[in-house]
Design an enzyme around this catalytic site. Structure first.
Site, short mmCIF file in Angstrom:
data_model
loop_
_atom_site.label_atom_id
_atom_site.label_comp_id
_atom_site.label_asym_id
_atom_site.label_seq_id
_atom_site.Cartn_x
_atom_site.Cartn_y
_atom_site.Cartn_z
N LYS A 178 -7.72 1.58 -2.43
CA LYS A 178 -7.06 0.59 -1.42
C LYS A 178 -7.38 1.44 -0.19
O LYS A 178 -7.93 1.10 0.98
CB LYS A 178 -5.75 0.46 -1.60
N LYS A 180 -2.86 2.52 9.78
CA LYS A 180 -1.87 3.30 8.99
C LYS A 180 -2.68 3.74 7.80
O LYS A 180 -2.26 4.69 7.07
CB LYS A 180 -0.56 2.51 8.66
N ASP A 181 -3.37 2.93 7.16
CA ASP A 181 -3.98 3.38 6.01
C ASP A 181 -5.10 4.53 6.32
O ASP A 181 -5.26 5.54 5.43
CB ASP A 181 -5.02 2.15 5.45
N CYS A 204 -2.77 -3.02 8.78
CA CYS A 204 -3.23 -2.10 7.63
C CYS A 204 -3.97 -1.05 7.96
O CYS A 204 -3.76 0.13 7.80
CB CYS A 204 -4.03 -3.48 6.71
N ASN A 237 -10.01 0.49 2.82
CA ASN A 237 -9.41 0.03 4.38
C ASN A 237 -10.34 1.08 5.41
O ASN A 237 -10.33 0.93 6.61
CB ASN A 237 -8.00 0.01 4.51
N ARG A 273 1.69 -6.35 14.99
CA ARG A 273 1.92 -5.10 14.74
C ARG A 273 0.67 -4.19 14.89
O ARG A 273 -0.47 -4.40 14.44
CB ARG A 273 2.25 -4.79 13.41
N GLU A 303 -4.00 -5.08 -2.81
CA GLU A 303 -4.56 -6.27 -2.34
C GLU A 303 -5.54 -6.14 -1.10
O GLU A 303 -5.33 -4.96 -0.41
CB GLU A 303 -3.19 -7.19 -1.84
N THR A 351 0.83 -1.20 0.07
CA THR A 351 -0.14 0.02 -0.15
C THR A 351 1.02 1.38 0.11
O THR A 351 1.73 1.22 1.03
CB THR A 351 -0.70 0.17 1.09
N ARG A 405 -6.83 -10.65 4.27
CA ARG A 405 -6.78 -10.69 5.67
C ARG A 405 -5.72 -11.52 6.13
O ARG A 405 -5.28 -12.46 5.56
CB ARG A 405 -8.24 -11.04 5.90
N GLU A 406 -5.04 -10.97 7.25
CA GLU A 406 -4.19 -11.82 8.07
C GLU A 406 -4.72 -13.05 8.56
O GLU A 406 -5.82 -13.12 8.75
CB GLU A 406 -3.75 -11.10 9.23
N PRO A 425 -17.99 -6.89 17.69
CA PRO A 425 -17.24 -5.91 18.70
C PRO A 425 -15.93 -6.27 18.85
O PRO A 425 -15.47 -7.55 18.95
CB PRO A 425 -18.08 -5.67 19.90
#
Length: 460
Positions: free
Chosen positions: A262, A321-322, A318, A266, A386, A200, A178, A203-204, A310
């Site tokens: 992107k 920061k996005d 992601c 997000n 992270r 992209e 990104t 998902r983790e 929830p």
């Protein structure tokens, strides 16, 4: 085939009425003016000549592709592409490279281990070996947010691009990391490279599953460069042709639009998380049944009963920061909704910390019991800490003078964030007066009365 945007839209509307089962893409450029019937006849002839019966173009195979970065995005892309292509993955971390060579996944992903044994996948730390003969180079390196720059740190992306140019200037570079809006165009103009942007939406923990069943495929290429436009179509074919899902929407845009998609996508997801968390905060304060509120809202098809569980706040590598990058993109313009998502997420973490302190017996001068933190990852099945909201809540609790311990079997050492670290669950449970769990786990069922969680559905 319309010779103007107005006629194109008229044709599109008419065609969708007459051919409701067709998937209509964007206008790829006019070549002549013709009638509606001629246009449809041309399209059908093209489809019969160039497309398979399932609507996909024939997939090119055995193409040499390099993937830079073996995080969860790079690893999922490498495994996905290596099912039909010759893929070399490159990473500067020798442990990750060794894991791939031993056919082990360096990241937590539910599907990757089952695919590793039968792939044309090689891994190396040698940049030249990876890039020299590659027709495409996929860039999947981290772009963390740099507060001092008020923007993503794209140094790793640029380093990959420069390394590729040095040994293989004709390679098509596909950025999947990104980046800020406009970055791809700027780096193309500055370095003279052949570069695309392909966002992209993985998902983790389930990244490979998302590659196999994508919601959409978007590839950004300069619209005035026919060679790169064709390269974009071919790369889109790699993604759609390898997918197990039929009729995946494909959108070819300019790189800048793809970059903006992107960030806005997000940011919307972050806003949705913040909305349902705020609903849950309201319900807890008012003594209402949050699950009934969520389900009552979700039956409206415009809202939907998904992405509404929830949590302790949006986090991970992601969304935080996005959202911040999108806020920076607005510059001096107002961005009230984006600002609201950021503020709501901060308030949610404050609220969770206050409730946990209350449950553990901390009030005024009263010192409560030990607060145990069960796992650090944002999502079940992930090994990535992270930007986890759990870590932010730990910091808030520490600032309030609470005594904390952490159960995290994936960490080594005696302490983490100045908290005692436990890898044995029974001892952790015995020591804890209250257990803080962003996502509930069956292992906690015997001590359910100790657990504070807002996980209503046991899913992400």
């Amino acid at each position: 085939t319309a010779h103007s945007a107005r006629l194109y839209e008229q044709y599109r509307a008419l065609a969708k009425e007459q051919y409701p089962n067709f998937l209509f893409g964007g206008c790829l450029g006019a070549y002549r003016c013709c009638s509606m019937d001629e246009a449809i006849a041309d399209a059908l002839e093209l489809a019969q000549r160039e497309f398979r019966k399932d609507g996909r173009r024939p997939l090119r195979t055995n193409v040499k592709i390099a993937v830079a970065g073996l995080g969860y995005v790079g690893m999922a892309n490498a495994v996905f592409l290596a099912r039909h292509q010759d893929v070399t993955a490159v990473d500067l971390n020798p442990e990750r490279v060794a894991a791939v060579q031993a056919r082990k996944s360096p990241v937590a992903d539910s599907l990757i281990p089952g695919y590793l044994q039968s792939l044309r996948l090689n891994a190396t730390c040698d940049l030249g070996e990876a890039y020299r003969d590659a027709e495409y180079v996929v860039v999947a390196v981290p772009t963390d947010y740099a507060p001092e720059k008020d923007a993503f740190d794209t140094a790793a992306v640029e380093a990959v691009i420069r390394s590729v140019i040095a040994v293989n200037p004709n390679a098509v570079i596909v950025i999947r990391s990104t980046v800020p809006v406009g970055y791809t165009q700027r780096i193309r103009e500055r370095l003279g490279c052949r570069v695309l942007f392909c966002p992209e939406f993985l998902r983790e923990g389930t990244a490979l599953r998302d590659c196999l069943s994508p919601s959409r495929i978007i590839v950004g290429a300069p619209q005035d460069d026919s060679s790169l436009m064709e390269a974009a179509r071919v790369f889109a074919d790699f993604l759609s042709g390898g997918a197990e899902k039929d009729c995946v929407p494909i959108l070819l845009t300019a790189p800048t639009e793809a970059e903006a998609v992107k960030l806005f996508a997000n940011s919307y997801l972050a806003l949705r998380v913040a909305f349902f968390n705020e609903l849950d905060t309201y319900a807890e304060l008012r003594g209402l049944n949050a699950q009934q509120l969520i389900e009552g809202i979700g039956y409206d098809p415009r809202i939907g009963n998904f992405h509404n569980n929830p949590s302790f706040g949006y986090g991970g590598c992601c969304l935080p920061k996005d959202v911040r990058q999108l806020r920076a993109e607005f510059g001096g313009m107002p961005a009230y909704v984006v600002d609201a998502a950021i503020e709501a997420n901060r308030a949610r973490k404050d609220f969770i910390a206050e409730r946990v302190l209350e449950k553990a017996g901390y009030s005024g001068e009263n010192k409560g019991g030990v607060i145990g933190v069960y796992r650090l990852a944002m999502k079940a099945g992930s090994d990535n800490f992270r930007q986890s909201s759990v870590k932010d809540i730990i910091r808030r609790l520490k600032e309030s003078g609470a005594e904390l311990i952490i159960y995290e079997p994936l960490l080594e050492g005696e302490e983490f964030l100045s908290c005692r670290l436990f890898r044995e669950l029974d001892t952790f449970v015995q020591v804890s007066r209250v257990i803080l769990a962003n996502r509930f786990d069956e292992a906690l069922l015997p001590v359910r009365d100790k657990v504070y969680t807002r996980d209503l559905y046991q899913r992400d």
